[in-house]
Design an enzyme around this catalytic site. Sequence first.
Site, mmCIF file in Angstrom:
data_model
loop_
_atom_site.group_PDB
_atom_site.id
_atom_site.type_symbol
_atom_site.label_atom_id
_atom_site.label_comp_id
_atom_site.label_asym_id
_atom_site.label_seq_id
_atom_site.Cartn_x
_atom_site.Cartn_y
_atom_site.Cartn_z
ATOM 1 N N GLY A 124 49.773 96.499 -1.519
ATOM 2 C CA GLY A 124 50.338 95.151 -1.610
ATOM 3 C C GLY A 124 50.748 94.777 -3.013
ATOM 4 O O GLY A 124 51.853 94.297 -3.245
ATOM 5 N N ARG A 125 49.863 95.024 -3.980
ATOM 6 C CA ARG A 125 50.148 94.594 -5.356
ATOM 7 C C ARG A 125 51.250 95.409 -6.014
ATOM 8 O O ARG A 125 51.711 95.058 -7.101
ATOM 9 C CB ARG A 125 48.860 94.654 -6.176
ATOM 10 C CG ARG A 125 48.181 96.011 -6.205
ATOM 11 C CD ARG A 125 46.750 95.891 -6.737
ATOM 12 N NE ARG A 125 45.976 97.124 -6.693
ATOM 13 C CZ ARG A 125 45.282 97.549 -5.646
ATOM 14 N NH1 ARG A 125 45.289 96.860 -4.517
ATOM 15 N NH2 ARG A 125 44.581 98.661 -5.711
ATOM 16 N N GLU A 179 44.946 85.015 6.951
ATOM 17 C CA GLU A 179 45.649 83.869 6.379
ATOM 18 C C GLU A 179 47.095 83.815 6.873
ATOM 19 O O GLU A 179 47.623 82.753 7.197
ATOM 20 C CB GLU A 179 45.671 83.951 4.834
ATOM 21 C CG GLU A 179 44.363 83.608 4.159
ATOM 22 C CD GLU A 179 43.438 84.802 3.992
ATOM 23 O OE1 GLU A 179 43.663 85.837 4.668
ATOM 24 O OE2 GLU A 179 42.482 84.699 3.211
ATOM 25 N N HIS A 212 49.054 75.079 -27.175
ATOM 26 C CA HIS A 212 48.440 73.743 -27.196
ATOM 27 C C HIS A 212 47.225 73.703 -26.284
ATOM 28 O O HIS A 212 46.731 72.631 -25.962
ATOM 29 C CB HIS A 212 49.458 72.700 -26.749
ATOM 30 C CG HIS A 212 50.593 72.555 -27.709
ATOM 31 N ND1 HIS A 212 50.679 71.511 -28.595
ATOM 32 C CD2 HIS A 212 51.659 73.355 -27.964
ATOM 33 C CE1 HIS A 212 51.770 71.654 -29.337
ATOM 34 N NE2 HIS A 212 52.374 72.765 -28.963
ATOM 35 N N LYS A 253 35.374 89.439 3.630
ATOM 36 C CA LYS A 253 36.052 89.309 4.923
ATOM 37 C C LYS A 253 35.056 89.411 6.075
ATOM 38 O O LYS A 253 35.085 88.625 7.018
ATOM 39 C CB LYS A 253 37.087 90.441 5.105
ATOM 40 C CG LYS A 253 38.427 90.203 4.469
ATOM 41 C CD LYS A 253 39.405 91.271 4.986
ATOM 42 C CE LYS A 253 40.560 91.470 4.021
ATOM 43 N NZ LYS A 253 41.449 92.572 4.407
ATOM 44 N N LYS A 294 51.426 93.908 5.928
ATOM 45 C CA LYS A 294 51.592 95.335 6.216
ATOM 46 C C LYS A 294 50.911 95.689 7.530
ATOM 47 O O LYS A 294 51.494 96.339 8.387
ATOM 48 C CB LYS A 294 51.022 96.158 5.061
ATOM 49 C CG LYS A 294 51.295 97.634 5.187
ATOM 50 C CD LYS A 294 51.149 98.350 3.853
ATOM 51 C CE LYS A 294 49.739 98.203 3.290
ATOM 52 N NZ LYS A 294 49.607 98.923 2.006
ATOM 53 N N GLU A 317 42.795 94.064 -9.564
ATOM 54 C CA GLU A 317 42.536 94.647 -8.248
ATOM 55 C C GLU A 317 42.633 96.170 -8.302
ATOM 56 O O GLU A 317 41.947 96.871 -7.562
ATOM 57 C CB GLU A 317 43.512 94.079 -7.200
ATOM 58 C CG GLU A 317 43.096 94.418 -5.769
ATOM 59 C CD GLU A 317 43.927 93.742 -4.698
ATOM 60 O OE1 GLU A 317 45.015 93.217 -5.007
ATOM 61 O OE2 GLU A 317 43.496 93.738 -3.532
#
Lengths: 526, 526
Positions: B270-271, B219, B388, B503, B213, B357
């Site tokens: 973002g999420r 990254e 399992h 950050k 955005k 978040e």
Amino acid sequence: MINWTNADSLSAWKKLQSLKGMVSVAKELSSSDAAKRVADYSVKMGGGLTYNYAAKQVNEQILKTLAELADEAQLVEKYQDLLNGSVINTGEKRMVLHQLTRGQLGKDVVADGVNKREFYINEVKRIADFANDVHSGKLVNEKGEKYTTVCQIGIGGSDLGPRAMYLALENWAKKNGTFKMEAHFISNVDPDDASAVAKSLDLSKTIFILVSKSGTTLETLTNESFVKDYLKKAGLDTSKHMIAVTSETSPLAHNPDYMAAFYMDDYIGGRYSSTSGVGGAVLSLAFGPKVFQEFLDGAAEEDKLALNKDITKNAALLDALIGVYERNVQNFPSTAILPYSQALSRFPAHLQQLDMESNGKSVNRFGEKINYVTGPVIFGEPGTNGQHSFYQLLHQGTDIIPLQFIAFKKNQTGDDVVIEGSTSQVKLCANVTAQIIAFACGKTDENPNKAFAGERPSSLIYGEDLNPKSLGALLAHYENKVMFQGFVWNINSFDQEGVQLGKKLAKTVLSGQMDGALKAYARLLI
Amino acid sequence: MINWTNADSLSAWKKLQSLKGMVSVAKELSSSDAAKRVADYSVKMGGGLTYNYAAKQVNEQILKTLAELADEAQLVEKYQDLLNGSVINTGEKRMVLHQLTRGQLGKDVVADGVNKREFYINEVKRIADFANDVHSGKLVNEKGEKYTTVCQIGIGGSDLGPRAMYLALENWAKKNGTFKMEAHFISNVDPDDASAVAKSLDLSKTIFILVSKSGTTLETLTNESFVKDYLKKAGLDTSKHMIAVTSETSPLAHNPDYMAAFYMDDYIGGRYSSTSGVGGAVLSLAFGPKVFQEFLDGAAEEDKLALNKDITKNAALLDALIGVYERNVQNFPSTAILPYSQALSRFPAHLQQLDMESNGKSVNRFGEKINYVTGPVIFGEPGTNGQHSFYQLLHQGTDIIPLQFIAFKKNQTGDDVVIEGSTSQVKLCANVTAQIIAFACGKTDENPNKAFAGERPSSLIYGEDLNPKSLGALLAHYENKVMFQGFVWNINSFDQEGVQLGKKLAKTVLSGQMDGALKAYARLLI
């Protein structure tokens, strides 16, 4: 003489309860002695790894009490007892021998007239011979072509560990010239799992590894039938495309339907079976037997270190004890596993099984109700991905969640790029470092929305790189940690009665003989 | 008039505290009225889904109090206020408009002179035109060949949601003839992530989607450089292989380095961005624009239902309120998401981000410290795999963990196999059914190690099949659930200040200007 007693009957346990909230990691790591603490609170592990606990909420007094707890609970003696072949899995009346797959640290263990160490070594050798024959082209498909692909069909312990280990070494093997065959995995009874995987493969060149200790696992047998249908439709001879990893008493053993069968036994629980044939077949086929042997060697190194009675020299023991302090004194209900390595993308899922299936128990090893909490919830995703996701809650949420970081100085592929003066690998390592301090020390801010309370404890396991040996050590560390915690809590970490009721009720539904709420729910879906 | 007040100032909240431990789900689901409860405790959702809460620890009195809480906290009014374009994200002083990407349920929202609904529709159309041109071969690579593959470069919200949605629909699209392009994803700053993905692709036929955005995500920009290096080494023109999804003010916008750019804005976190261009570009390219539109339609249906003030007709609202009861009255610290569908393998990881978040906060929307716990830990894996693995702890551990099951009557591929009289899909559904009852009702046994305490509450979301529409509804359900919980807790679910400190400290490490513990840790790794 070993005493199996509940944790709350031990005097060190009671003493530990009085040490709640004693250490401020923010204070410790902000002090002028912080660098010394980081240097000192460090334990050498196997496979070239190091366990650092400088950001954990411990000090000399707590460590001393944890050492007393280790002594009083006879944790190392119990481990030695396990290695010597005692029936540690009381619920199922079985020995616990997964460490024996990678080394002999106790007495000879004999069962059914067989020396078990020799049995495990022999199975590794049989797998190696088979893998070498596949790789060399001595064993070929119907058309005389080499096999290129391997696909494991298993669930739970027959899936998560081997899958996580394969992913952990895939890029390493490609870089180091030992990559032999692509591996794939089918686990879920959801037919879309088998369908999607089977469609993506060149079946004529694929070896399926059917993995089920009992040879009766519903999901695995169902997926075997699914795959056999596919093979037959493709005009292939199923016996040229299937091998089995199972116990010698299972219906899959000594069965001409399979090209080969490799054996394990009831003394190795599924979640501890990555170093047995369960992991051995797929890893030896994918990366070659030598890589699998290095993986075993790394685990063996770590197993040996776990015999040290000095908790400051025994990373698995110390990690276990600090975890008990966090769970039973600090009352933290969950723990996050945060590997800064994309290769460890499924390692947290494996540890989730290893830990939660082993220590999610409410009765002691004698079947008596206990009065303290046991295994925490385990979850995690690789960093830096998690930093952009659930770390928000870890930093500023209302609960404190202890953290376990894992990091390596070098990446596996050797590929990298320099942006703004640093490589991606250095950025990755800078982020781990930064997170440890951010979680521990926090930050004041006049805007409380931008403030960080800190006091989030973490440990760090680090090494030069993730390779077969360090991976083996990492795996064994967690297996041994879980074992030691089970000893403290006096629970049986090696059975899993909690999976039975669901299985039984599912059979009831499938039989059509259900009523009440079970019937009402079944009607919504079936 | 909307009142933003802390939960513990509300009288319904106080009343709710007195209703702790009131309901035995074992008793409710064992009673002769159980089938009626299963039928009654059910809410229709969008996309053909249903939310069933018969195995939750609620009764008429608790539901009545939850309804009072919803009224008193003005939950639906706040949602309507959000839809009308109020500045709900107080920390960042922004509107919250992700629901507007899929429908108009409030007033016209205008920002910077633009009608935002029109803006979002226009971007969907621009993406559709682009995708159609790629699919038709109107847009081709340097050699005039069709593109076959798409690879998203993004992290956090630009990765988890779109990746989970792609995996959720991949087999469906293949079965239904709408599968257009393979999608891959690069997220981690670990260089091995980009290296392994890039090596697996035919770069000459790949379109990379750079998603950030701000256009400044470390990254993502690092991985862009990594990929550009690879493209250049392959002799390819990077501008023929890259598109951007970003905000109009970012450095990636209106930039000739990219074949095309599609826009989102600061009003979509973002999420919450899977229904914006962040999910739209990759899903439209992979499955065609029509599939993406159906996905939006499913979300829109669910958004509309979330406006219903009757909590028994509003699944997102009810799910949120029951979650608050579990978290703040029953004091359960985590929740497991258990989809019985391999296609939803990464859906729990997306929800982990979405929930943790959004609601992992300790201050209210005005930045004042609050005195109650907020968002729980969220984790999960698909069933039957989890059965399992970690289910042992869920069944027999010392803590109670509320469960959210998701299941579908039909599988996506249509492939199946009959073993012992039932298909794999029926076995899968039988297992969900069995688990709900096993968790709720437990089982007595004279051997306490084989006994199950029960009283583990669960809900079930189910539908006919997982398709674009039901997936959209499922996603919107959880987005709206998280939003309503944030309203109850009076927190801002739409900022993420908790990611900032790490950050900042990482930059300090990379600058080399660090000291104390930060330096000591950095030296271990760098």
